[in-house]
Design a protein around this motif. Structure first.
Motif, PDB file in Angstrom:
ATOM      1  N   GLU A   1      -3.720  -0.419   1.138  1.00 55.80           N
ATOM      2  CA  GLU A   1      -3.421  -0.186  -0.275  1.00 55.80           C
ATOM      3  C   GLU A   1      -4.449  -0.908  -1.151  1.00 55.80           C
ATOM      4  OE1 GLU A   1       0.823  -0.765  -0.966  1.00 55.80           O
ATOM      5  OE2 GLU A   1       0.303  -1.257  -3.050  1.00 55.80           O
TER       6      GLU A   1
ATOM      7  N   ILE B   1       0.282  -7.863   0.817  1.00 49.66           N
ATOM      8  CA  ILE B   1       0.539  -6.434   0.707  1.00 49.66           C
ATOM      9  C   ILE B   1      -0.337  -5.689   1.714  1.00 49.66           C
ATOM     10  CG2 ILE B   1       1.423  -6.213  -1.660  1.00 49.66           C
ATOM     11  CD1 ILE B   1      -1.477  -5.823  -2.576  1.00 49.66           C
ATOM     12  N   ASP B   2      -0.037  -4.409   1.904  1.00 48.53           N
ATOM     13  CA  ASP B   2      -0.777  -3.599   2.861  1.00 48.53           C
ATOM     14  C   ASP B   2      -2.263  -3.564   2.489  1.00 48.53           C
ATOM     15  OD1 ASP B   2      -1.608  -1.812   4.681  1.00 48.53           O
ATOM     16  OD2 ASP B   2      -0.262  -0.185   4.083  1.00 48.53           O
TER      17      ASP B   2
END
Lengths: 376, 325
Positions: free
Chosen positions: A127, A123-124
């Motif tokens: 984030e 995931i990013d």
């Protein structure tokens, strides 16, 4: 400079990083051939310089060569955030047991490279940093000494509890560091770094940004530049030795110096209009640059007026004025032109401009207001 | 007095026979800079604008006792030139060259500091102490000797602001362009500290731009240590994210480094940020006026109190401004 995933993987592979088998293709038939050669399930991955490819449908799993061929027909030519997909990477689909993140950037404040790792991969990372910062370990590296093995091991153990896996990951982290420093990167990351059920550690995605200042000594990296991914007017400007960024407004700006160019854009906005571009003609006094600058700006049909903001120092106002006169005669611009000249040879510059009936002001604010008035 | 550069600095030019090096050597000599020599390997023994050319910085230092150098060599040789200067004992190195790789600058930054030397730049216009000396490429005639210290990440934007100050009759103690690259030898904080300690500097102008967090760090530093009025300008309010705006360091990345954040950080510690370059001169004029009055009134009070006063003045001013709008 940005490069594609497949190019970043080529670089990492040279530094010994475990990367799944894969090749680049530009047509569905090529895709079929590559997938058939690999002989296993593959991923078809769009190669564009924007993030969020997966969400946009640009990354697909194919169980065999036929399906890869079919899927590539959808993906090739797809528009992802304004970028047309011209190439796809066909790469072996590996089984995933866990996903981690490893990355490296320059910490400008600390004046050191910083390694970042997280067991929360796929995931990013921004984030992860925002929601669960405790899942990220950062390590500053002394640039004089380089990354030490024990440091790579500490980072790896933060991701993996198992010592065998950690040892393999530490190697990958070392390879990332060496690649970064060797190619003048400004960012390098593997997201995700995965483990397979068999315990292998593999980099299945890769991203590298390059420091433009390092390109003069990295011709092999410069060759990776993909002009299709860049705004054509920005490429044209670069070739002409101009620093240019296209924006959406109506006031074309031609300025000497990057800081003054930004301040000019801000002043346009301050007085209620929008700048059409950032353009720095640089420090030299080459009339040719002025002509090229005007050509590039005139290509933009949104432009309703062009303003010159010149503070002469090394740049001589008379040289810029000569450039303006030549450009006006040669290009016959369909939009009004306003000029501000202050500094070296200002008076000479003014006299030269009389030839094409231009009156230069000496105040930056006045010239911006005048441009906005004429554009309205 | 001024900071870093006075009439006493003995200056050599690295790359003195090149096009830019030669031109600016002449300009600096005309301004009154004490240029004692230059360096171009292969051209030792020649004379350029009346000063001797040496084979190496070491030779130049031995012959002239130079303590300052200015570098005009192309980017592929600039790092080597910095190391050569520092190793030869030069204490102030000004690197004008644009395009030095960031990876190299990481090492240069730390090495120069371990040697006890100061590097200004790279990718900068240099430093001028008006009326005393200039080491760089800025037009000397727009400056005026005085009491405002200027520090900036830019070149021509600095000229714009200095020109406005001079037109208003406000002179400068020293003007430094620290450079537009991500990693530079001298930062806002170093310069702010020097201006704060310089008895001839009464107010400070800080000119920042998008990219990095140097302005935010400067704001924190000012709050803690600086006891002189500061006025700021930040370029790039209209810059889009992810694009390099000319300077290698001027880029908004991952949502950080925006002008809005920097303005907010500076405002939060009571520093007014001008909307237009010309307003910097107006704000400084006000600050000088009010700090002059304050010094008369509370000349013997402790400095911390002064700071509190100047903050409330800034607040009042911003309140007034808001009321006008």
């Amino acid at each position: 400079m940005k490069i594609h995933e497949y190019q970043a993987k080529e670089i990492f592979r040279k530094f010994g990083m475990p990367i799944p088998d894969g090749e680049i293709a530009t047509s569905d038939n090529e895709v079929g051939k590559i997938a058939a050669r690999i002989g296993k399930p593959v991923m078809v991955k769009a190669q564009v310089h924007v993030g969020g490819r997966g969400k946009a449908g640009g990354i697909k799993y194919a169980k065999d060569a036929h399906q890869a061929w079919e899927l590539s027909q959808q993906i090739l030519g797809m528009n992802i955030k304004g970028c047309i997909v011209r190439k796809v990477l066909i790469t072996e689909a590996v089984e995933i047991a866990s996903e981690a993140y490893i990355g490296m950037i320059i910490d400008r404040a600390a004046k050191m490279p910083v390694m970042m790792v997280s067991p929360a991969g796929g995931i990013d990372i921004e984030e992860v940093a925002a929601t669960t910062p405790e899942k990220i370990m950062k390590l500053h590296v002394n640039p004089m000494l380089g990354l030490q093995n024990y440091q790579a091991m500490n980072l790896a153990r933060f991701i993996y509890g198992d010592i065998k896996t950690a040892r393999k990951a530490a190697q990958v982290i070392m390879q990332l560091y060496r690649a970064f420093m060797h190619i003048d990167a400004s960012l390098a990351e593997v997201n995700p770094l995965i483990t397979t059920p068999q315990g292998e550690v593999i980099a299945i995605d890769a991203k590298i940004n390059i420091d433009d200042n390092g390109l003069f000594r990295r011709p092999e990296i410069e060759a990776m530049r993909d002009l299709n991914e860049e705004d054509p007017s920005e490429t044209q400007a670069k070739d002409a030795g101009l620093s240019f960024v296209k924006l959406d407004g109506s006031i074309g700006c031609i300025v000497n110096g990057a800081g003054l160019a930004m301040a000019t854009m801000d002043t346009v906005k301050h007085f209620g209009a929008e700048p059409a571009n950032f353009l720095d003609i640089g420090g030299s006094s080459n009339p040719e640059k002025v002509i090229n600058a005007m050509k590039i700006i005139l290509k933009d049909s949104n432009v309703k007026a062009i303003l010159f903001n010149i503070f002469g120092g090394i740049t001589r106002c008379d040289d810029v004025a000569n450039g303006i006169v030549t450009a006006v005669k040669e290009l016959k611009p369909p939009v009004p032109i306003v000029v501000r000249l202050t500094g070296t040879n200002e008076d000479m510059g003014r006299r030269i401009l009389e030839e094409v009936n231009l009156v230069a002001t000496s105040s930056m604010e006045d010239v911006v207001k005048k441009a906005i008035e004429l554009a309205a | 007095m001024a900071i870093y550069l006075t009439k006493k600095n003995k200056v050599i030019v690295q790359g003195i026979t090149g096009r830019d090096g030669a031109f600016h050597t002449q300009q600096m000599i005309e301004y009154g800079t004490n240029i004692v020599g230059g360096v171009t390997p292969g051209k030792g023994g020649e004379i350029m604008h009346g000063v001797p050319v040496f084979e190496s910085v070491e030779n130049a230092v031995k012959a002239t006792n130079a303590d300052t150098s200015v570098i005009f060599v192309p980017p592929q040789y600039a790092v080597d030139a910095i190391y050569e200067a520092v190793d030869a004992g030069i204490k102030l190195v000004v690197c004008i060259t644009e395009g030095v790789p960031v990876i190299d600058m990481l090492k240069v930054y730390h090495y120069v500091r371990t040697k006890g030397a100061r590097l200004i730049g790279p990718n900068c216009p240099g430093i001028i102490s008006p009326g005393l000396s200039k080491v760089g490429i800025m037009p000397g005639q727009i400056h005026k000797k005085g009491k405002v210290g200027v520090v900036s990440r830019s070149g021509t934007l600095t000229y714009e602001v200095v020109h406005a100050l001079t037109n208003k009759g406000i002179g400068q103690s020293t003007v430094i362009g620290i450079g537009g690259d991500p990693i530079i030898g001298t930062n806002f904080i170093d310069t702010l500290q020097a201006y704060n300690e310089d008895k001839d500097t009464e107010a400070i102008v800080l000119i920042g731009e998008i990219g990095g967090t140097d302005e935010e760090e400067a704001a924190r530093f000012i709050k803690k240590f600086v006891r002189k009025p500061v006025v700021a300008f930040i370029a790039g309010r209209t810059a889009p994210p992810g694009k390099r705006m000319g300077h290698a360091g001027a880029i908004i990345s991952g949502g950080t480094g925006t002008a809005a954040e920097k303005v907010k950080a500076l405002n939060a510690v009571g520093i007014p940020v001008a909307d237009l370059p010309s307003q910097v001169a107006d704000l400084i004029a006000e600050k000088l006026k009010s700090s002059g009055k304050r010094q008369m009134k509370i000349s013997k009070k402790p400095t911390t109190k002064k700071a509190a006063v100047s903050k409330s003045v800034a607040k009042k001013k911003s309140a007034k401004k808001a009321a006008k709008k």
